[in-house]
Design a protein around this motif. Structure first.
Motif, mmCIF file in Angstrom:
data_model
loop_
_atom_site.group_PDB
_atom_site.id
_atom_site.type_symbol
_atom_site.label_atom_id
_atom_site.label_comp_id
_atom_site.label_asym_id
_atom_site.label_seq_id
_atom_site.Cartn_x
_atom_site.Cartn_y
_atom_site.Cartn_z
ATOM 1 N N HIS A 1 65.203 7.171 105.680
ATOM 2 C CA HIS A 1 65.096 8.058 106.912
ATOM 3 C C HIS A 1 65.630 7.427 108.178
ATOM 4 O O HIS A 1 65.118 6.435 108.640
ATOM 5 C CB HIS A 1 64.128 8.855 106.880
ATOM 6 N N HIS A 2 66.322 8.117 108.697
ATOM 7 C CA HIS A 2 66.809 7.466 110.132
ATOM 8 C C HIS A 2 66.927 8.899 111.248
ATOM 9 O O HIS A 2 67.437 9.675 110.965
ATOM 10 C CB HIS A 2 68.319 6.834 110.156
ATOM 11 N N ARG A 3 66.298 8.678 112.386
ATOM 12 C CA ARG A 3 66.149 9.553 113.351
ATOM 13 C C ARG A 3 67.434 10.166 113.911
ATOM 14 O O ARG A 3 67.486 11.115 114.282
ATOM 15 C CB ARG A 3 65.129 9.435 114.611
ATOM 16 N N ASP A 4 68.427 9.209 114.083
ATOM 17 C CA ASP A 4 69.739 9.580 114.469
ATOM 18 C C ASP A 4 70.736 8.600 114.158
ATOM 19 O O ASP A 4 70.464 7.660 113.402
ATOM 20 C CB ASP A 4 69.533 9.766 116.061
ATOM 21 N N ALA A 5 72.038 8.910 114.615
ATOM 22 C CA ALA A 5 73.185 8.028 114.303
ATOM 23 C C ALA A 5 72.927 6.553 114.725
ATOM 24 O O ALA A 5 73.213 5.747 113.855
ATOM 25 C CB ALA A 5 74.419 8.411 115.052
ATOM 26 N N GLU A 6 72.109 6.350 115.721
ATOM 27 C CA GLU A 6 72.248 5.039 116.665
ATOM 28 C C GLU A 6 71.196 4.314 115.531
ATOM 29 O O GLU A 6 71.299 2.767 115.174
ATOM 30 C CB GLU A 6 71.436 4.966 117.982
ATOM 31 N N LEU B 1 76.489 -3.736 106.554
ATOM 32 C CA LEU B 1 77.259 -2.913 105.861
ATOM 33 C C LEU B 1 78.139 -1.791 106.689
ATOM 34 O O LEU B 1 77.757 -1.562 107.710
ATOM 35 C CB LEU B 1 76.316 -1.765 105.237
ATOM 36 N N ARG B 2 79.285 -1.798 106.308
ATOM 37 C CA ARG B 2 80.419 -0.875 107.169
ATOM 38 C C ARG B 2 80.169 0.524 106.787
ATOM 39 O O ARG B 2 79.803 1.051 105.844
ATOM 40 C CB ARG B 2 81.588 -1.261 106.601
ATOM 41 N N LEU B 3 79.952 1.188 108.037
ATOM 42 C CA LEU B 3 79.815 2.700 107.966
ATOM 43 C C LEU B 3 80.979 3.441 108.031
ATOM 44 O O LEU B 3 81.971 3.379 108.812
ATOM 45 C CB LEU B 3 79.299 3.253 109.353
ATOM 46 N N VAL B 4 81.468 4.321 106.963
ATOM 47 C CA VAL B 4 82.554 4.686 106.370
ATOM 48 C C VAL B 4 82.444 6.422 106.666
ATOM 49 O O VAL B 4 81.669 6.845 105.667
ATOM 50 C CB VAL B 4 83.278 4.302 105.191
ATOM 51 N N ALA B 5 82.610 6.984 107.667
ATOM 52 C CA ALA B 5 82.642 8.401 107.643
ATOM 53 C C ALA B 5 83.477 9.259 106.727
ATOM 54 O O ALA B 5 84.827 8.714 106.682
ATOM 55 C CB ALA B 5 82.619 8.726 109.203
ATOM 56 N N VAL B 6 83.062 10.482 106.455
ATOM 57 C CA VAL B 6 84.060 11.132 105.585
ATOM 58 C C VAL B 6 84.205 12.403 106.172
ATOM 59 O O VAL B 6 83.660 13.261 106.045
ATOM 60 C CB VAL B 6 83.646 11.454 103.940
ATOM 61 N N ASP B 7 85.428 12.755 106.840
ATOM 62 C CA ASP B 7 85.680 14.054 107.442
ATOM 63 C C ASP B 7 87.181 14.259 107.818
ATOM 64 O O ASP B 7 87.814 13.070 108.125
ATOM 65 C CB ASP B 7 84.923 14.066 108.881
ATOM 66 N N ASN B 8 87.344 15.326 107.856
ATOM 67 C CA ASN B 8 89.080 15.617 108.110
ATOM 68 C C ASN B 8 89.358 15.932 109.650
ATOM 69 O O ASN B 8 89.474 17.029 110.060
ATOM 70 C CB ASN B 8 89.726 16.701 107.332
ATOM 71 N N VAL B 9 89.072 14.734 110.343
ATOM 72 C CA VAL B 9 89.292 14.724 111.760
ATOM 73 C C VAL B 9 90.455 14.082 112.370
ATOM 74 O O VAL B 9 90.952 13.537 111.679
ATOM 75 C CB VAL B 9 87.948 14.311 112.523
ATOM 76 N N PRO B 10 91.040 14.361 113.428
ATOM 77 C CA PRO B 10 92.084 13.507 113.962
ATOM 78 C C PRO B 10 92.065 12.119 113.682
ATOM 79 O O PRO B 10 90.814 11.513 114.441
ATOM 80 C CB PRO B 10 92.432 14.146 115.370
ATOM 81 N N GLY B 11 92.654 11.267 113.544
ATOM 82 C CA GLY B 11 92.763 9.976 113.335
ATOM 83 C C GLY B 11 92.313 9.411 111.967
ATOM 84 O O GLY B 11 92.170 8.254 111.994
ATOM 85 N N GLY C 1 80.322 19.716 110.030
ATOM 86 C CA GLY C 1 81.000 18.142 109.727
ATOM 87 C C GLY C 1 80.178 17.080 110.350
ATOM 88 O O GLY C 1 79.073 17.308 110.787
ATOM 89 N N ILE C 2 80.702 15.831 110.452
ATOM 90 C CA ILE C 2 79.864 14.790 111.195
ATOM 91 C C ILE C 2 79.885 15.056 112.787
ATOM 92 O O ILE C 2 80.869 15.414 113.259
ATOM 93 C CB ILE C 2 80.754 13.410 110.575
ATOM 94 N N THR C 3 78.934 14.763 113.184
ATOM 95 C CA THR C 3 78.708 14.944 114.705
ATOM 96 C C THR C 3 79.293 13.715 115.548
ATOM 97 O O THR C 3 79.647 12.836 114.996
ATOM 98 C CB THR C 3 77.030 14.618 115.022
ATOM 99 N N ALA C 4 79.661 14.218 116.766
ATOM 100 C CA ALA C 4 80.416 13.126 117.572
ATOM 101 C C ALA C 4 79.634 11.825 117.678
ATOM 102 O O ALA C 4 80.077 10.719 117.591
ATOM 103 C CB ALA C 4 80.689 13.648 118.905
ATOM 104 N N LEU D 1 80.108 9.888 114.537
ATOM 105 C CA LEU D 1 81.394 9.192 114.397
ATOM 106 C C LEU D 1 81.796 8.248 115.384
ATOM 107 O O LEU D 1 82.462 7.067 115.248
ATOM 108 C CB LEU D 1 82.445 10.256 114.767
ATOM 109 N N ALA D 2 81.053 8.160 116.535
ATOM 110 C CA ALA D 2 81.131 7.119 117.573
ATOM 111 C C ALA D 2 80.472 5.772 116.968
ATOM 112 O O ALA D 2 80.992 4.624 117.200
ATOM 113 C CB ALA D 2 80.394 7.468 118.590
ATOM 114 N N VAL D 3 79.621 5.765 115.840
ATOM 115 C CA VAL D 3 78.984 4.527 115.302
ATOM 116 C C VAL D 3 79.588 3.953 114.177
ATOM 117 O O VAL D 3 79.346 2.839 113.642
ATOM 118 C CB VAL D 3 77.402 4.422 115.279
#
Length: 215
Positions: free
Chosen positions: A110-115, A131-141, A164-167, A170-172
């Protein structure tokens, strides 16, 4: 109409087996659990110990800000495909019904947030590598999953159904991939998307052969 197939096995027939992995209560009463046949009659601890020697190189993380019912489905697929662990980001409590008890056999974080997830991932790989963080979402880019080379050591990150995934997440993340869609709907179910990307990792990194019974 055909009769419903009975799951599992009944009480052990024949001489009592001498195997410390087997659970005497299951041998006596039968084993109707949601486990593959090679683990019939094994104790819970024995199954978990064996899985620890077989887990694969990918992790799965899903954000949980609204008690998303898809988490259980994601965890069940993560178990079926041999994920190293699953991670819940946000609310600690989640709806376990869809997991069909498979969460008991998995490593859970469990993690409290993205950071916090990002900080954990920096040294969680083999030999302390990130470990590389790979987000899965249909966002621009986002990069097409179909041509993206999924790394061996990674965390596949899913958002919630709907938003979907929060901003912040996505930032991390190191990369964002999207699953190619060819119909009219804007997005697909989060549980289905998780299954597709996990299987894409397996196709990329696992030698394709039917698993054999251990020991």
């Amino acid at each position: 109409m055909s009769e419903e197939r009975e799951v599992g096995v009944g009480p052990w027939q024949g001489p009592w087996p001498q195997d410390d992995r087997l659970d005497p209560a299951l041998l006596e009463a039968g084993d109707r659990r949601n486990v593959v046949d090679r683990y019939r009659y094994w104790s819970h601890d024995a199954i978990v110990a064996d899985l620890a020697t077989r887990r694969l190189g990918f992790h799965v993380a899903i954000e949980n800000w609204e008690h998303d019912f898809n988490i259980g489905s994601v965890v069940r697929t993560a178990n079926a495909l041999g994920a190293a662990a699953f991670h819940v980001v946000g609310r600690r409590r989640w709806n376990r019904r869809g997991a069909m008890v498979t969460d008991r056999y998995q490593v859970e974080h469990h993690h409290r947030d993205a950071e916090a997830l990002h900080a954990w991932a920096q040294t969680a790989g083999e030999g302390g590598a990130p470990l590389r963080l790979v987000a899965v979402d249909n966002v621009p880019g986002a990069l097409p999953l179909e041509t993206y080379d999924l790394p061996h050591g990674c965390v596949l990150v899913l958002g919630q159904e709907g938003p979907g995934i929060t901003a912040e997440m996505l930032a991390v993340c190191d990369d964002v991939v999207e699953i190619g869609q060819h119909g009219s709907t804007r997005s697909m179910n989060a549980g289905a998307a998780a299954a597709i990307v996990m299987h894409a990792w397996v196709r990329r990194h696992v030698h394709h052969q039917r698993p054999v019974a251990p020991g």
